[in-house]
Every structure is written in structure tokens, then in C-alpha cells.
Design an enzyme around this catalytic site. Structure first.
Site, short mmCIF file in Angstrom:
data_model
loop_
_atom_site.label_atom_id
_atom_site.label_comp_id
_atom_site.label_asym_id
_atom_site.label_seq_id
_atom_site.Cartn_x
_atom_site.Cartn_y
_atom_site.Cartn_z
N SER A 437 36.16 46.68 26.85
CA SER A 437 35.76 46.99 28.15
C SER A 437 34.02 46.76 28.31
CB SER A 437 35.86 48.49 28.41
OG SER A 437 35.16 49.35 27.36
N HIS A 458 41.80 43.41 29.48
CA HIS A 458 41.33 44.64 29.53
C HIS A 458 42.29 45.60 30.30
CE1 HIS A 458 38.32 47.68 31.09
NE2 HIS A 458 38.73 48.25 29.90
N GLU A 470 41.78 43.33 33.70
CA GLU A 470 40.88 42.49 33.94
C GLU A 470 41.18 41.17 32.84
OE1 GLU A 470 37.15 45.08 35.73
OE2 GLU A 470 37.63 45.10 33.60
N ASN A 508 33.92 48.48 35.40
CA ASN A 508 32.69 49.26 34.80
C ASN A 508 31.36 48.95 35.33
OD1 ASN A 508 34.55 50.60 33.21
ND2 ASN A 508 34.36 49.61 31.30
#
Length: 603
Positions: A437, A458, A470, A508
């Protein structure tokens, strides 16, 4: 079933309220007030705006009758309590005046100056601004102690949050009276100080600005950015769609005010916001912003020249994937293995020891059993999925897999060592994927002799429930490897979003600066944990407040991600808040230790 009736006119000291400005927000506030028993005077220089406000109230009350929330006589009483005017002098009878004219200081100053000469000395004057200084408006008023901010959220009838903003000049009695009104309206009032954006918008607009900058840099498409935040964070809308709803010009004004106060580059409006605003492409109200709509003020998005075509890589061949290897024994590894098994893939689940691999398979069995109990799977489907998982105590079992997915510790050296082993074990043409991540995917790829086969996948925790993946391609990833992973995502019923190989990817990179800014608010004693969490849930539609989420994710995990983002982008605004660092140093890591920003009872 008992049906709630419309309140009788309130005994509260704020019985008559003037709403100055009958745009979307003013109309919504008028609706809330009249249905709560107040006499409301809606004031706007535009006859069309006034007529629209009356019609909106007629529509909303008719809907309430159809849903049996009020009777027709009660509806008529509500409508009788609302009248409109084009003359500000009709505010003379008001106990409270709420100003919601456009976000322009000169215009608001003109309204407040005129009201000083019209209303009674005990009348409270409230501004609905979310960007301009309440203190400045109060200081310029003849009655600064009676001036405060009353910030509703759109749509006002539905949104529970109201921010009540005090300046250093505001009398506590005025704040208490307006707070009581907010409670009587069925709202959740949060008391805040006077700074641009207050709590909810102060956190929200920084996040929206970063999303606009991400799109402007062509890091990801508008569709992928919005899908990532909806599916990865459970938000009701993606950030670019939300900017279109708010109004890109409005967002730019709020950010300009925030930047003037903070000098934080994260608040400096992304250039694309200025470009769109100057071109008149201000969002839904203009029929075009980040997206194109079928009409002004419409929510219906229509294709335009930026709408992506069919997913794929320009006709790249998709590799055949029948068997999948998952490396790891933790929650993420078992969750990913379950996802593939339920989709019909043969799955090899490899851990460091046979015992760890068996324990991971038992975790899958328990998860599948819960799905059967909840009616999401049949018993036969559970048995088929479980039978598709083969536990192994060594990566050697990956010799025949077509896709290998690592889900081990978030440590680059560990991952590189694993990829070097996969390079030797996996057959030619197998796709090698990392679930990292925050670490560079290309660093894993360079540990192999086949970087063209390496890609990021991800997943989000819990993998069986979360729909987002992702898909992170490096500058070395082959088109057919990328196309293969997107095809696999479709088969396992996940939504893939494409990202470049940089820290944080989409989710993130947008989520953790927002969380960090929330910590800074507490650190600066601007607002409490509870008020900030309430503001974001009630005002932003977030499923969890930032401090609830930080404690769930883990403060140590959050700090590590924030350090990676700060190191990669080198923006001072991304530096982790010292309060977060102090809590981690003290071992207060969140729910897993029983104490983070809050304390938790031991299980």
C-alpha cells in the site's frame, strides 16, 4: 404507527427568522425553519429566486404529506409561516437573521451594515459563510456581540450538522440561544472558533484540493479517483463529483481563504480549479465542471471527450490465468485467497510453515461459513471454494501458478527477497503482483529478472468485502500483464482503478493527509476529537470520523504511511503531526493496544 406532527410555533426566543439570500442553501434553511414551527421571512432581490424558494417548500411539504409525516392542514400551516420579500427592511421583525448571500466580503458587509439600521438591538445576526472571517464581519457591525456564524450543510433539510462559530467578540448568551435553536431544529450543533473552513470544510476542502491536483497531474482519471474514494473509503461521493456539486468557484474561494490563513501549500488552490472557474465550468450549476451533465443543475453525467473507452491496453493480449498463488498467512492473505477461490480459481496459499498455511485456510473456512449463515453463499458453494484452496509451507508450490500475489509484511527488504524467490520458482509468463500500500512496486520488480511481469494489486481490508483494487503499473510493466490483472479483477468482481507507481497511490495519498490535518486541529486545541468526528460524519457523510478511523487502522500504521508520503512529495504540509508521533512513541497505537486517541475496554 404514530405519525409525528408538525411542531407548533416555538416558545423559543427565536420565533421569527429572516433568511437573506434564497439560493440553494437559503431555501433549504427556510424549509428547515418553517417545518420546525418558525415564522420565516425569505429575502432576496431576485423575484425568480423567491418564487423558486416558495415552490421548493411546496414540493417538500407535499412530499411529506405523501409519506404521511404531516397532514394536509399541517402542510398549509407550514406554507403560511413562510413569506418572501425583496426588501431587507422586512427583517425588522426578526429575532434572528441568517445571511446566506454569495461568498463575497463586500456583499456580506453591505448586508450587515444595512441590517444594523433595521433590526432590533437584541436581534442576533448570523452569517452562513464557510470561508470568510466572522470576526471581521462582527468587528464592522454596530453590534459585534450579537454576530456569529451559523454554517448549515447542503442539503440543509437532510444534513444534521450545524457549525456555530464564535468570534472573540460574540456574547456567550447569543451562542447559547442559537445552539438551543439548532437542537430544536433536530440538528447536531458543533461549537467552533473562527478560522476559514471551520472543522468540516477545513478538513474536506484540503482533501478535495489534493484530488483536483492529482487529476490535473494526469496521475489517474477522474472516474478512477472518484471510484477509489467511494469504494476504498465508503464515501457517498468521489471528490471530483463533490467539487462539481459544491461549485468549483465556491471551492476555490474557500481554499483561497484557507491558504491566506494557513500558508499551507496543501490549501493553495490547484490551478485547474482556477482554470475551470474562469471558463465558467463551475460544476453542476453550469452543466459542466470536472464532468459534463445533461443540463444545468442536473446530476446526470453524460459522456464527453474525457470519458474513457472500454478498459484495456490498446488490444493487449490477456494471459490465461487458471491458478493463483497467494503468499502470506495473515488476514489480508487469507482474504485474497478467499476472493480468488470463490471466483473459481485454483488457489495455492503458501506460508512460512505448513501449520501457518493450514491456520490461514481455517480462517478462510470460518469466513465462508459466516457467508453461508448470512445467505451470501450456499453450503455447496462454500465446499467448492474451500476445496479450491491448497495450503503449502513453501513457495515451491507456486511452480505452476499463472498469477502470484504476495501479501506479506510491509517491509521492502522482505518483499524484495520474496520476489527474487518467485522469479526463480514461477514459470515464464506468470504475472507477479504485490499488495503493497505504500512501497515502490518497481523496487519489487527490480528484484526479478522479469520486471515486465510485475505489477501492484492493492486490495483493501477485508478483501472479501471491499470492492476496490488499485492496479499499479510501473514504467516497466508490460501491457499484457496490466490487461491480465484488470481481467482478473473483473472475474473476481472487484473494481480496478489504474495508478502510477508513487507513494500512497490514490486512496492513501488522499486519505492520510486529511487524517493528519484532523490531528493538527486537536493538537492546536481548535476542536475536540468528538466534535471533529461528529462534523465529518454528519457534515461530510463519512462512515467514520477521522479519529475513529485512525484508531482502527492503527496509529503506527498511519504514521508510517504519512512518513512515506512526506518523504516522497517533500511538502511541509505532509509532515506527520507531532501529537501522532508522541502517541506512537508512548505505545498508544489504537484499538489493538486498547488506547489510541481514545481508550477501549479490553475484550
Amino acid at each position: 404507527m404514530d405519525r409525528p406532527s408538525t411542531p407548533e410555533p416555538s416558545p423559543s426566543p427565536l420565533r421569527t427568522v429572516a433568511v437573506v439570500g434564497l439560493g440553494t442553501m437559503g431555501t433549504g434553511i427556510a424549509d428547515v425553519l418553517t417545518q420546525a414551527g418558525r415564522e420565516v421571512i425569505g429575502i432576496d432581490v431576485s423575484e425568480a429566486a423567491a418564487a423558486h424558494a416558495v415552490r421548493a417548500l411546496e414540493i417538500s411539504t407535499a412530499r411529506a404529506v405523501r409519506r404521511e409525516r404531516i397532514t394536509e392542514p399541517e402542510r398549509q400551516a407550514v406554507l403560511a409561516r413562510f413569506r418572501t420579500s425583496a426588501d431587507l427592511r422586512d427583517a425588522a421583525a426578526a429575532d434572528l437573521v441568517i445571511e446566506v448571500v454569495p461568498e463575497d466580503y463586500a456583499l456580506k458587509h453591505e448586508v450587515f451594515t444595512a441590517l444594523d439600521a433595521i433590526v432590533r438591538p437584541d436581534t442576533i445576526l448570523a452569517t452562513g459563510t464557510n470561508a470568510l472571517s466572522v470576526t471581521r464581519l462582527a468587528a464592522d457591525s454596530a453590534r459585534p456581540e450579537r454576530v456569529l456564524g451559523l454554517h448549515f450543510f447542503n442539503p440543509a433539510p437532510a444534513m444534521k450538522l450545524v457549525e456555530i462559530v464564535s468570534s472573540v467578540l460574540t456574547a456567550p448568551a447569543a451562542v447559547a440561544t442559537v445552539t438551543e435553536l439548532a437542537h430544536e431544529l433536530g440538528k447536531e450543533p458543533v461549537a467552533v472558533g473562527d478560522r476559514p473552513g471551520f472543522v468540516a470544510d477545513g478538513l474536506l476542502f484540503g482533501y478535495l484540493n489534493q484530488a483536483a491536483a492529482m487529476y490535473e497531474s494526469r496521475y489517474a482519471t477522474r472516474e478512477d479517483i472518484d471510484a477509489a474514494m467511494r469504494l476504498g473509503c465508503g464515501l457517498p461521493m468521489g471528490p471530483l463529483a463533490l467539487l462539481d456539486l459544491i461549485g468549483i468557484d465556491t471551492a476555490r474561494t474557500v481554499l483561497e481563504a484557507m491558504y491566506a490563513a494557513s500558508h499551507d501549500r496543501l490549501h493553495a488552490p490547484a490551478p485547474i480549479l482556477g482554470q475551470l472557474a474562469e471558463a465558467g465550468l463551475t460544476g453542476r450549476k453550469a452543466g459542466r465542471g470536472f464532468y459534463t451533465y445533461d443540463a444545468r443543475d442536473s446530476a446526470v453525467v453524460v459522456p464527453d471527450d474525457r470519458t474513457p473507452g472500454a478498459a484495456g491496453d490498446g488490444g493487449a493480449v490477456v494471459r490465461d490465468v487458471r491458478a493463483v498463488g497467494v503468499a502470506g498467512s495473515g488476514t489480508m492473505a487469507s482474504g485474497i485467497a478467499e476472493v480468488f477461490a470463490k471466483a473459481g480459481y485454483r488457489v495455492v496459499l503458501a506460508a512460512r510453515t505448513p501449520e501457518k498455511a493450514e491456520a490461514a485456510k481455517e480462517r478462510i473456512a470460518a469466513s465462508l461459513a459466516r457467508s453461508v449463515k448470512k445467505g451470501r453463499l450456499t453450503a455447496a458453494e462454500r465446499e467448492t471454494a474451500l476445496a479450491a484452496v491448497t495450503p503449502a509451507g513453501s513457495l515451491d508450490a507456486f511452480a505452476d501458478v499463472d498469477l502470484a500475489v504476495e501479501a506479506v509484511a510491509e517491509d521492502l527488504a522482505v518483499k524484495q527477497q520474496l520476489f527474487a524467490a518467485l522469479d526463480k520458482i514461477c514459470k515464464p509468463g506468470a504475472v507477479l503482483a504485490t499488495t503493497t500500500s505504500s512501497l515502490p512496486v518497481v523496487a519489487c520488480a527490480r528484484a526479478t529478472s522479469r520486471p515486465q511481469d510485475v505489477i501492484g494489486m492493492h486490495f483493501f481490508n477485508p478483501a472479501p468485502a471491499m470492492k476496490l483494487v488499485e492496479v499499479v503499473r510501473t514504467v516497466l510493466t508490460a501491457d499484457d500483464a496490466h490487461a491480465t490483472v484488470r481481467a482478473v479483477c473483473a472475474r473476481v468482481r472487484k473494481h480496478p482503478v489504474d495508478c502510477g507507481d508513487r507513494a500512497g497511490f490514490i486512496v492513501n495519498a488522499l486519505l492520510f493527509p486529511y487524517l493528519n490535518n484532523a490531528v493538527k486541529m486537536v493538537q492546536e486545541h481548535y476542536a475536540t476529537l468528538d466534535d471533529i468526528d461528529a462534523a465529518m460524519k454528519l457534515g461530510g457523510g463519512y462512515p467514520m470520523g477521522p479519529f475513529e478511523l485512525l484508531d482502527v487502522v492503527g496509529l503506527d500504521v498511519s504514521l508510517a504511511i504519512e512518513k512515506v508520503l512526506h518523504r516522497e512529495f517533500r511538502d511541509p504540509g505532509l509532515a506527520p503531526a507531532p501529537l501522532l508521533e508522541h502517541l506512537v512513541a508512548a505505545g498508544c497505537l489504537g484499538r489493538k493496544t486498547g488506547r489510541g486517541f481514545r481508550e477501549y475496554a479490553k475484550a
